[in-house]
Design an enzyme around this catalytic site. Structure first.
Site, mmCIF file in Angstrom:
data_model
loop_
_atom_site.group_PDB
_atom_site.id
_atom_site.type_symbol
_atom_site.label_atom_id
_atom_site.label_comp_id
_atom_site.label_asym_id
_atom_site.label_seq_id
_atom_site.Cartn_x
_atom_site.Cartn_y
_atom_site.Cartn_z
ATOM 1 N N THR A 169 0.857 -1.123 -0.006
ATOM 2 C CA THR A 169 -0.068 -0.161 -0.016
ATOM 3 C C THR A 169 0.959 1.315 -0.014
ATOM 4 O OG1 THR A 169 -1.543 1.294 1.456
ATOM 5 C CG2 THR A 169 -0.206 -0.454 2.505
ATOM 6 N N ASP A 170 0.263 2.316 -0.477
ATOM 7 C CA ASP A 170 0.858 3.608 -0.202
ATOM 8 C C ASP A 170 1.295 4.084 1.255
ATOM 9 O OD1 ASP A 170 -1.666 4.491 0.020
ATOM 10 O OD2 ASP A 170 -1.653 5.794 -1.869
ATOM 11 N N GLU A 171 0.313 3.580 2.024
ATOM 12 C CA GLU A 171 0.180 4.123 3.561
ATOM 13 C C GLU A 171 1.478 3.751 4.230
ATOM 14 O OE1 GLU A 171 -3.527 3.168 5.493
ATOM 15 O OE2 GLU A 171 -4.536 2.862 3.586
ATOM 16 N N TYR B 89 -1.875 -0.885 11.008
ATOM 17 C CA TYR B 89 -2.102 -1.216 9.808
ATOM 18 C C TYR B 89 -0.730 -1.248 8.584
ATOM 19 C CZ TYR B 89 -3.393 -1.849 4.633
ATOM 20 O OH TYR B 89 -3.300 -2.267 3.286
ATOM 21 N N LYS C 223 2.307 -3.587 7.244
ATOM 22 C CA LYS C 223 2.545 -3.456 5.829
ATOM 23 C C LYS C 223 4.100 -3.197 5.538
ATOM 24 C CE LYS C 223 0.276 -4.559 2.860
ATOM 25 N NZ LYS C 223 -0.034 -5.996 2.375
HETATM 26 N N1 LIG Z 1 -7.873 -2.324 -0.329
HETATM 27 C C1 LIG Z 1 -7.003 -1.431 -0.817
HETATM 28 O O1 LIG Z 1 -7.434 -0.190 -0.983
HETATM 29 C C2 LIG Z 1 -5.543 -1.672 -0.931
HETATM 30 C C3 LIG Z 1 -4.760 -0.625 -1.299
HETATM 31 C C4 LIG Z 1 -3.394 -0.961 -1.304
HETATM 32 C C5 LIG Z 1 -2.806 -2.302 -0.846
HETATM 33 N N2 LIG Z 1 -3.851 -3.291 -0.591
HETATM 34 C C6 LIG Z 1 -3.127 -4.524 -0.190
HETATM 35 O O2 LIG Z 1 -3.967 -5.435 -1.091
HETATM 36 C C7 LIG Z 1 -3.964 -6.679 -0.607
HETATM 37 C C8 LIG Z 1 -5.314 -6.981 -0.820
HETATM 38 O O3 LIG Z 1 -6.210 -6.030 -0.136
HETATM 39 P P1 LIG Z 1 -7.971 -6.208 -0.158
HETATM 40 O O4 LIG Z 1 -8.429 -5.081 -0.232
HETATM 41 O O5 LIG Z 1 -8.180 -7.361 -1.181
HETATM 42 O O6 LIG Z 1 -7.960 -7.045 1.371
HETATM 43 P P2 LIG Z 1 -9.156 -7.880 1.791
HETATM 44 O O7 LIG Z 1 -9.044 -7.632 3.302
HETATM 45 O O8 LIG Z 1 -10.421 -7.797 1.101
HETATM 46 O O9 LIG Z 1 -8.875 -9.431 1.612
HETATM 47 C C9 LIG Z 1 -7.795 -10.116 2.439
HETATM 48 C C10 LIG Z 1 -7.996 -11.653 1.943
HETATM 49 O O10 LIG Z 1 -6.957 -12.179 2.594
HETATM 50 C C11 LIG Z 1 -7.331 -13.442 3.284
HETATM 51 N N3 LIG Z 1 -6.624 -13.294 4.655
HETATM 52 C C12 LIG Z 1 -6.498 -12.784 5.642
HETATM 53 N N4 LIG Z 1 -5.483 -13.274 6.588
HETATM 54 C C13 LIG Z 1 -4.970 -14.542 6.142
HETATM 55 C C14 LIG Z 1 -4.165 -15.349 6.504
HETATM 56 N N5 LIG Z 1 -3.495 -15.420 7.564
HETATM 57 N N6 LIG Z 1 -3.669 -16.398 5.579
HETATM 58 C C15 LIG Z 1 -4.547 -16.723 4.410
HETATM 59 N N7 LIG Z 1 -5.380 -15.429 3.766
HETATM 60 C C16 LIG Z 1 -5.766 -14.631 4.802
HETATM 61 C C17 LIG Z 1 -8.902 -12.917 3.535
HETATM 62 O O11 LIG Z 1 -9.536 -13.969 4.008
HETATM 63 C C18 LIG Z 1 -9.162 -12.322 2.431
HETATM 64 O O12 LIG Z 1 -9.870 -13.061 1.489
HETATM 65 C C19 LIG Z 1 -3.484 -6.505 1.039
HETATM 66 O O13 LIG Z 1 -2.182 -6.850 1.240
HETATM 67 C C20 LIG Z 1 -3.635 -4.993 1.381
HETATM 68 O O14 LIG Z 1 -2.630 -4.435 2.379
HETATM 69 C C21 LIG Z 1 -5.147 -2.983 -0.547
#
Ligand SMILES: NC(=O)c1ccc[n+]([C@@H]2O[C@H](COP(=O)([O-])OP(=O)(O)OC[C@H]3O[C@@H](n4cnc5c(N)ncnc54)[C@H](O)[C@@H]3O)[C@@H](O)[C@H]2O)c1
Length: 354
Positions: A133-135, A159, A163
């Site tokens: 993430t950019d955070e 969070y 990350k």
């Molecule tokens: N949503 C955003 O805006 C955003 C922005 C930048 C980066 N990200 C990164 O992208 C990735 C996906 O984000 P998202 O929004 O799809 O998240 P999300 O919370 O929607 O999904 C996370 C998934 O990971 C699974 N999970 C959680 N803990 C787990 C574990 N211990 N073992 C196996 N599976 C596990 C969950 O069951 C879920 O299906 C993350 O790494 C997040 O940090 C998200």
């Protein structure tokens, strides 16, 4: 290519899998713990497809990770599994440290053992892509230049700190052990299948139901928004064409204040399903700010755009229109979640600009 993707039942992971199955010939093994944030429905046609295999497992489980790698022999790993909601990290940071930091470490070690034993040609072609993430870069002030691949880390929430720690581990495994890693840092995603605790679905659904639209502070905090399918497209470019050891800042150049986002949602809904009680902006309610709320995130994606010859296709208005139409057309999914898994927990009390 055979990919092992973690977190494939989450918001972004499921978009990547839908694209992998719908637009490529790759096969994918989806390792997901199926936490509250997971939705198998989000896999859509990929769910029962012969090139997709779902394995319920925790990335913190060393023997499960070793077994999945040994059995499925992936050519690349895309690591998306994480705890992802900032508000939850403030209420209970422990699970964020466990999954995001310890889980990434466990996965890296399992992958390192698997990768080191591959024949030379497969070892050279192998990639470990960590999605971040950019955070991790902290907060920008008004007028500061946007984040790039070289912005120093300055995470502020449990969070983003978790990350940031995982990003450091991934780079350390590259520099120390030679693991061919890729890291991408992305702005706020939005689009279909986003869990209704996040800002855009929360506001959309509250507005539809005539509930208050909670906005932190004065709503001036800014986020940079990317449509989730555009992010999924970028991630596949990174994993297939990225340079080992490289970092990719992925964004769509669509910064908006939280108040602008909430107003845009109200306007889009008013145009589609007018509320007899009047324009939905009347539902906006300012609530006490989130502790340590970062003021502004914005990504400069110039280097990624140039090196991968890729640009996000959606601007915010077009992406938001698709998102709102999707939530209007998929009531059973979000009504079920709001009723069964989420009711009363946070709705109507806070916004959630993760
Ligand atoms: N949503 C955003 O805006 C955003 C922005 C930048 C980066 N990200 C990164 O992208 C990735 C996906 O984000 P998202 O929004 O799809 O998240 P999300 O919370 O929607 O999904 C996370 C998934 O990971 C699974 N999970 C959680 N803990 C787990 C574990 N211990 N073992 C196996 N599976 C596990 C969950 O069951 C879920 O299906 C993350 O790494 C997040 O940090 C998200």
């Amino acid at each position: 290519m055979r990919l092992l993707l973690t977190g494939g039942c989450g918001f972004i992971g499921s978009a990547v899998i839908r694209r992998l199955i719908g637009a490529t010939d790759h096969s994918v093994v989806n390792v997901d713990k199926l936490t509250y944030a997971a939705s198998e429905d989000a896999l859509e046609d990929a769910r029962g497809h012969h090139r997709h295999t779902l394995i319920q497992a925790d990335i913190c489980d060393t023997s499960a990770m070793r077994e999945v790698l040994a059995t499925h022999q992936p050519d690349a790993v895309m690591h998306l599994a994480a705890e992802s909601h900032v508000d939850r990290s403030i209420d209970g940071p422990g699970v964020f440290i466990q999954t995001n930091v310890v889980g990434t470490y466990v996965l890296l070690e399992a992958v390192r053992g698997y990768w080191a034993a591959l024949p030379a040609a497969r070892r050279a072609a192998f990639r470990f892509h960590h999605v971040s993430t950019d955070e991790v870069f902290g907060a920008l002030g008004d007028g500061d230049a946007p984040f790039t691949e070289t912005t120093p880390y300055d995470p502020r929430s449990p969070y983003s700190a978790s990350k940031a720690a995982s990003d450091h581990l991934v780079r350390a495994w590259h520099h120390t052990y030679g693991l061919p890693t890729l890291v991408s840092n992305t702005t706020n995603n939005y689009g279909p299948w986003q869990f209704p605790e996040k800002l855009i679905p929360l506001v959309t659904l509250n507005a539809l139901e005539g509930k208050s639209l909670p906005v932190y502070g004065d709503g001036a905090n800014q986020r940079d928004w990317i449509f989730v399918d555009d992010h999924a497209e970028a991630l596949l470019e990174v994993v297939t064409r990225g340079e080992p050891g490289g970092t990719y800042a992925v964004g769509a150049r669509q910064p908006r204040s939280n108040l602008q986002v909430v107003r845009a949602i109200c306007a889009a809904l008013d145009a589609r399903v007018p509320d007899p009680a009047g324009p939905r902006e009347r539902l906006i309610t300012y609530v006490a700010d989130r502790p340590g709320h970062d003021f502004r995130y914005e990504i400069d994606p110039s280097r990624t755009e140039a090196s991968l010859a890729w640009k996000a296709p959606h601007d915010f208005d077009r992406g938001l229109a698709r998102t709102i139409d999707w939530y209007l057309a998929n009531r059973p999914w979000w009504e079920g979640i709001r009723a069964a898994r989420y009711a009363g927990e946070r709705l109507g009390t806070k916004s959630a600009a993760a």
